[in-house]
Design a protein around this motif. Structure first.
Motif, PDB file in Angstrom:
ATOM      1  N   HIS A  51      -6.429  -3.915   0.596  1.00 55.90           N
ATOM      2  CA  HIS A  51      -5.503  -4.816  -0.101  1.00 55.90           C
ATOM      3  C   HIS A  51      -4.537  -4.016  -0.982  1.00 55.90           C
ATOM      4  O   HIS A  51      -3.348  -4.355  -1.047  1.00 55.90           O
ATOM      5  CB  HIS A  51      -6.284  -5.836  -0.921  1.00 55.90           C
ATOM      6  CG  HIS A  51      -6.982  -6.852  -0.076  1.00 55.90           C
ATOM      7  ND1 HIS A  51      -7.319  -8.102  -0.536  1.00 55.90           N
ATOM      8  CD2 HIS A  51      -7.411  -6.819   1.214  1.00 55.90           C
ATOM      9  CE1 HIS A  51      -7.922  -8.783   0.422  1.00 55.90           C
ATOM     10  NE2 HIS A  51      -7.986  -8.014   1.485  1.00 55.90           N
ATOM     11  N   GLN A  52      -5.021  -2.961  -1.615  1.00 54.47           N
ATOM     12  CA  GLN A  52      -4.150  -2.124  -2.436  1.00 54.47           C
ATOM     13  C   GLN A  52      -3.042  -1.494  -1.596  1.00 54.47           C
ATOM     14  O   GLN A  52      -1.907  -1.362  -2.059  1.00 54.47           O
ATOM     15  CB  GLN A  52      -4.963  -1.035  -3.149  1.00 54.47           C
ATOM     16  CG  GLN A  52      -5.801  -1.579  -4.284  1.00 54.47           C
ATOM     17  CD  GLN A  52      -6.746  -0.547  -4.882  1.00 54.47           C
ATOM     18  OE1 GLN A  52      -7.057   0.478  -4.261  1.00 54.47           O
ATOM     19  NE2 GLN A  52      -7.217  -0.821  -6.089  1.00 54.47           N
ATOM     20  N   MET A  53      -3.360  -1.112  -0.365  1.00 55.40           N
ATOM     21  CA  MET A  53      -2.351  -0.553   0.528  1.00 55.40           C
ATOM     22  C   MET A  53      -1.257  -1.570   0.827  1.00 55.40           C
ATOM     23  O   MET A  53      -0.067  -1.247   0.838  1.00 55.40           O
ATOM     24  CB  MET A  53      -2.984  -0.080   1.840  1.00 55.40           C
ATOM     25  CG  MET A  53      -3.783   1.191   1.718  1.00 55.40           C
ATOM     26  SD  MET A  53      -4.609   1.648   3.272  1.00 55.40           S
ATOM     27  CE  MET A  53      -3.200   2.042   4.318  1.00 55.40           C
ATOM     28  N   VAL A  54      -1.661  -2.825   1.056  1.00 59.39           N
ATOM     29  CA  VAL A  54      -0.681  -3.881   1.342  1.00 59.39           C
ATOM     30  C   VAL A  54       0.154  -4.162   0.096  1.00 59.39           C
ATOM     31  O   VAL A  54       1.387  -4.251   0.166  1.00 59.39           O
ATOM     32  CB  VAL A  54      -1.374  -5.161   1.855  1.00 59.39           C
ATOM     33  CG1 VAL A  54      -0.357  -6.281   2.022  1.00 59.39           C
ATOM     34  CG2 VAL A  54      -2.090  -4.888   3.176  1.00 59.39           C
ATOM     35  N   TYR A  55      -0.480  -4.275  -1.061  1.00 56.18           N
ATOM     36  CA  TYR A  55       0.267  -4.525  -2.297  1.00 56.18           C
ATOM     37  C   TYR A  55       1.243  -3.386  -2.583  1.00 56.18           C
ATOM     38  O   TYR A  55       2.378  -3.627  -3.010  1.00 56.18           O
ATOM     39  CB  TYR A  55      -0.678  -4.717  -3.486  1.00 56.18           C
ATOM     40  CG  TYR A  55      -1.475  -6.001  -3.421  1.00 56.18           C
ATOM     41  CD1 TYR A  55      -0.916  -7.198  -2.996  1.00 56.18           C
ATOM     42  CD2 TYR A  55      -2.818  -6.011  -3.788  1.00 56.18           C
ATOM     43  CE1 TYR A  55      -1.652  -8.365  -2.925  1.00 56.18           C
ATOM     44  CE2 TYR A  55      -3.571  -7.180  -3.738  1.00 56.18           C
ATOM     45  CZ  TYR A  55      -2.978  -8.351  -3.308  1.00 56.18           C
ATOM     46  OH  TYR A  55      -3.712  -9.505  -3.251  1.00 56.18           O
ATOM     47  N   ALA A  56       0.834  -2.149  -2.329  1.00 59.47           N
ATOM     48  CA  ALA A  56       1.721  -1.007  -2.531  1.00 59.47           C
ATOM     49  C   ALA A  56       2.940  -1.101  -1.608  1.00 59.47           C
ATOM     50  O   ALA A  56       4.056  -0.748  -1.995  1.00 59.47           O
ATOM     51  CB  ALA A  56       0.973   0.299  -2.294  1.00 59.47           C
ATOM     52  N   ALA A  57       2.721  -1.598  -0.399  1.00 61.61           N
ATOM     53  CA  ALA A  57       3.818  -1.749   0.561  1.00 61.61           C
ATOM     54  C   ALA A  57       4.867  -2.742   0.063  1.00 61.61           C
ATOM     55  O   ALA A  57       6.039  -2.650   0.421  1.00 61.61           O
ATOM     56  CB  ALA A  57       3.273  -2.208   1.917  1.00 61.61           C
TER      57      ALA A  57
END
Length: 76
Positions: A51-57
């Motif tokens: 989820h952190q990867m998606v939010y960072a995107a």
């Protein structure tokens, strides 16, 4: 101005190139979306990191232009 589903999808795919992304507008208001993101980049990672990867995107748009995003992520 609300964020468009196509913009969310584009940003995720730019950051996670192999991602398969499905976006649903939950309320019809451009502020509340559900996203399903499948990527091999998530393999071996806990859900929190995925989820952190998606939010960072989304480059800081969460909580601002994009009010709510319900995420479902998986490696496949």
């Amino acid at each position: 101005m609300p964020m468009q589903a196509a913009d969310i999808e584009r940003m995720i795919k730019e950051a996670i190139p192999d991602a398969k992304v499905e976006i649903k507008d939950l309320a019809g208001d451009g502020d509340h979306y559900a996203a399903t993101v499948v990527s091999s980049a998530f393999k071996g990672l806990p859900k929190v990191k995925q989820h952190q990867m998606v939010y960072a995107a989304l480059k800081g748009n969460m909580g601002g232009v994009l009010h709510a995003l319900a995420l479902t992520t998986s490696a496949e």
